[in-house]
Design an enzyme around this catalytic site. Sequence first.
Site: not given
Length: 320
Positions: A278, A294
């Site tokens: 992301h 992440c």
Amino acid sequence: MKRLSLLISIVAGLLVAGVVASALPAADEPMAAIPVGVTIGGVQVGGLAPDAAAAAVQQAFATPLELQLGTTRVLVTPDVLGAAPIVDKAIERALAAQPNTPIALGVSIVPGTPLAFVATLAKRYDRPAVDSKLSLRHLRPWLSKERAGRKLVQRQSVRDIAAALTGGVRTGIVLTHTTLKPKVTRRNFGPVIVIRRKSNQLFLYDGSRYRLFFAVATGQSQYPTPLGRFSIVVKWRNPWWYPPDSPWAQGETPVPPGPDNPLGTRWMGLSAPGVGIHGTPSDASIGYSASHGCIRMHIPQAEWLFNHVEIGTTVFIVSA
């Protein structure tokens, strides 16, 4: 008187013998021959007696058929195909034919036998298409070579064999098959991502061909980005951020899309639970092990990557 009776008996005997002799064919009288130039099923039988002609036709008919399946050659005799020539009727027509007349040879075929043979042949000959397979070698994607498959067209092959049997053809019998194309090839495989966790780098490949490199942020030591082979399972534009069930997120509240959203403007969720690629408003974290598991990217780069990967894209995460 006795001499006269004896003479009459001798004469009568000679007359009877002559009649009988004239009724029988001469020992060297030839049997009827088939007219010159006549053929039966392509076999030259002109000038032959019926028995010899029948033997010649039977012998020729028993010649194996040479079937071609691509580069494979198969020999099969007519009896295996349930086929037998109808010789007697052909001989009758040949005897009554004009010189140089071609006579068709009738063939009887046991129903279902050619189809059963072709089905057995298909089990040996058919093969499925094999897709290109992806693996990782020396930190780079590697794709195996795809292979086309093939499938015998059974009904058409039966018709081709029957036509050869009835037409006297024994060579050059090409059986119809279709080529099965693999769905996944080296050429059309699509994007592959390799993330090097230790060096905080993301590499994008087109199949096995290198395309681009991005600096990223990966997980902190207490929240390491998982290693392994994963895939992108969801893609969201302007996502909401929801606090995960983790100690570091205790007391946090959901964040709607906007400049303060920790996911930036794009989310590419992986098959590893809770982990995704992301964007991030925290540009200073890029290049470091700073996330909670992440893979962070600069927002413009995450938006670009979002448009160049698909749901199902493979993502390798390695320790390098």
